[in-house]
Scaffold this motif. Structure first.
Motif, PDB file in Angstrom:
ATOM      1  N   GLN A   1      -5.079  -8.961  -4.338  1.00 58.43           N
ATOM      2  CA  GLN A   1      -5.124  -7.919  -3.318  1.00 58.43           C
ATOM      3  C   GLN A   1      -4.052  -6.854  -3.569  1.00 58.43           C
ATOM      4  O   GLN A   1      -4.298  -5.651  -3.409  1.00 58.43           O
ATOM      5  CB  GLN A   1      -4.937  -8.527  -1.934  1.00 58.43           C
TER       6      GLN A   1
ATOM      7  N   SER B   1      -8.581  -2.574   1.403  1.00 56.02           N
ATOM      8  CA  SER B   1      -7.617  -3.405   0.672  1.00 56.02           C
ATOM      9  C   SER B   1      -6.385  -3.745   1.497  1.00 56.02           C
ATOM     10  O   SER B   1      -5.678  -4.728   1.186  1.00 56.02           O
ATOM     11  CB  SER B   1      -7.197  -2.707  -0.629  1.00 56.02           C
ATOM     12  N   ILE B   2      -6.082  -2.972   2.547  1.00 59.93           N
ATOM     13  CA  ILE B   2      -4.880  -3.257   3.344  1.00 59.93           C
ATOM     14  C   ILE B   2      -5.212  -3.884   4.697  1.00 59.93           C
ATOM     15  O   ILE B   2      -4.301  -4.194   5.468  1.00 59.93           O
ATOM     16  CB  ILE B   2      -4.047  -1.976   3.571  1.00 59.93           C
TER      17      ILE B   2
ATOM     18  N   ALA C   1       0.831  -1.199   0.000  1.00 63.08           N
ATOM     19  CA  ALA C   1       0.000   0.000   0.000  1.00 63.08           C
ATOM     20  C   ALA C   1       0.870   1.256   0.000  1.00 63.08           C
ATOM     21  O   ALA C   1       0.596   2.225  -0.716  1.00 63.08           O
ATOM     22  CB  ALA C   1      -0.928  -0.004   1.204  1.00 63.08           C
TER      23      ALA C   1
ATOM     24  N   GLN D   1      -4.544  -2.865  -4.032  1.00 63.55           N
ATOM     25  CA  GLN D   1      -3.838  -1.895  -3.199  1.00 63.55           C
ATOM     26  C   GLN D   1      -3.065  -0.897  -4.057  1.00 63.55           C
ATOM     27  O   GLN D   1      -3.168   0.317  -3.863  1.00 63.55           O
ATOM     28  CB  GLN D   1      -2.883  -2.621  -2.249  1.00 63.55           C
TER      29      GLN D   1
END
Length: 376
Positions: A86, A124-125, A23, A90
């Motif tokens: 994922q 997302s994180i 991220a 991110q």
């Protein structure tokens, strides 16, 4: 032969131990790309291109993995695939956030869109939210996926292809609609012709909502660098006088008003914008201005309105909009019955200050009030 599963496991363990690294990298690359676009350096195009290539991989992930297994007789670990998805989410979300944060008009509906992107980036994180709440609900995951791609395309297309904001929005919305149809079809199997009609209706509804709410979506690569509403204008230096917050009707009819905007756009981008003068939420004038990207300080353009309605008292706006109605900024002033004007210096802060068109009469120096002025 090396034990690839062991190496992959080690990489996954490191990624899980430091989940914020991807991220952070995405956010830094977004900031870097934003600065590079501002400085007109070609590396920004490469960053955006790599981002879109990663999305192509995500679109064809299952097919590629099946082909890989068939050819090499080995399977890629499922955790690696899930983490790859994922990671792309991110990277994409934190890449686009700097663009939308700068270009958002925070006292408009654009607040909703940018806040939604920020919330999606946080999800997302956070693994418990991403895997247990988001990924477990197929329809929600697909909506998340489509939103992320839509935002990434809005940011990347003007940089890579030099498309106008209007063209980029239409193309991004069309791609999102096309991708949403097979995604929804995988969640709602087509076992009857009514299902086909339902999926088509849902797809069209998504596209219709995206089009009707386009004013809520910030133009990711257009932002204001300087704005002013002034009674004076320096024709030689192309700069406005003190910016007006309040002005009397007598002063308004004596001098008229200049709406001055300096708009930053990527190199190679030619864009038509509009100054829309509005009085009490009613459009009075809409003036077209053609701007060209590539100037670090922004492309300077202004309109001069001299003919105001008899009842001019009240709140005014000059909205700056794209051809499709996306809001770039808004300038605000108030007309009063008093003879005292409230002045401020022109501001270079684009946040919350957006120009728009009501019935404005752009006037060149010593010319008729119906011609817009602009300069690079």
């Amino acid at each position: 032969m090396p034990d690839w599963n062991r190496y992959v496991t080690r990489v996954l363990d490191l990624m899980k131990r430091y989940p914020g690294v991807i991220a952070f990298f995405g956010f830094v690359s977004g900031i870097s790309s934003f600065i590079l676009v501002d400085r007109q350096e070609g590396l920004a195009t490469w960053i955006a291109t790599i981002l879109l290539v990663s999305w192509l991989w995500l679109m064809f992930e299952n097919s590629v993995m099946k082909l890989f297994t068939r050819i090499f007789k080995r399977q890629v670990p499922e955790p690696l695939l899930r983490y790859g998805t994922q990671m792309i989410h991110q990277e994409s979300l934190f890449f686009v956030l700097p663009f939308f944060f700068i270009t958002t008009t925070w006292n408009s509906g654009q607040l909703v869109f940018t806040t939604l992107l920020g919330a999606a980036a946080l999800v997302s994180i956070i693994d418990p939210l991403y895997y247990k709440w988001l990924a477990s609900k197929r329809w929600l995951f697909l909506a998340f996926h489509t939103l992320t791609l839509f935002a990434a395309l809005l940011t990347a297309l003007p940089v890579i292809l030099h498309l106008t904001t209007a063209e980029s929005y239409k193309l991004s919305l069309g791609i999102a609609m096309l991708l949403s149809f097979p995604s929804m079809a995988s969640s709602f199997p087509i076992n009857h012709w009514r299902r086909v009609l339902l999926l088509l209706a849902m797809t069209l509804a998504i596209g219709g909502a995206g089009w009707l709410l386009r004013s809520w979506v910030p133009p990711a690569t257009l932002w204001m660098t300087e704005v002013a509403v002034s009674t004076d204008f320096d024709d030689q230096n192309r700069t406005p006088g003190d910016s007006v917050e309040e002005i009397s009707t007598s002063q308004l009819r004596k001098n008229g008003l200049y709406a001055y905007t300096s708009i930053n756009a990527p190199r190679g981008l030619d864009e038509r914008i509009y100054h829309v003068w509005r009085h009490r939420s009613r459009e009075v004038d809409r003036i077209a201005l053609d701007i060209h990207g590539g100037r670090k300080e922004g492309y300077r353009a202004w309109t001069h309105k001299q003919n105001f309605p008899d009842d001019s008292v009240g709140r005014w706006q000059v909205r700056v909009e794209t051809e499709d109605g996306q809001l770039i900024g808004v300038l605000r002033f108030v007309v009063t019955d008093t003879n005292q004007a409230t002045l401020t210096r022109p501001t270079g802060d684009p946040l919350g200050v957006k120009p728009g068109t009501d019935d404005s009469e752009p006037a060149p120096p010593q010319s008729t009030p119906s011609t817009p002025e602009q300069t690079n």
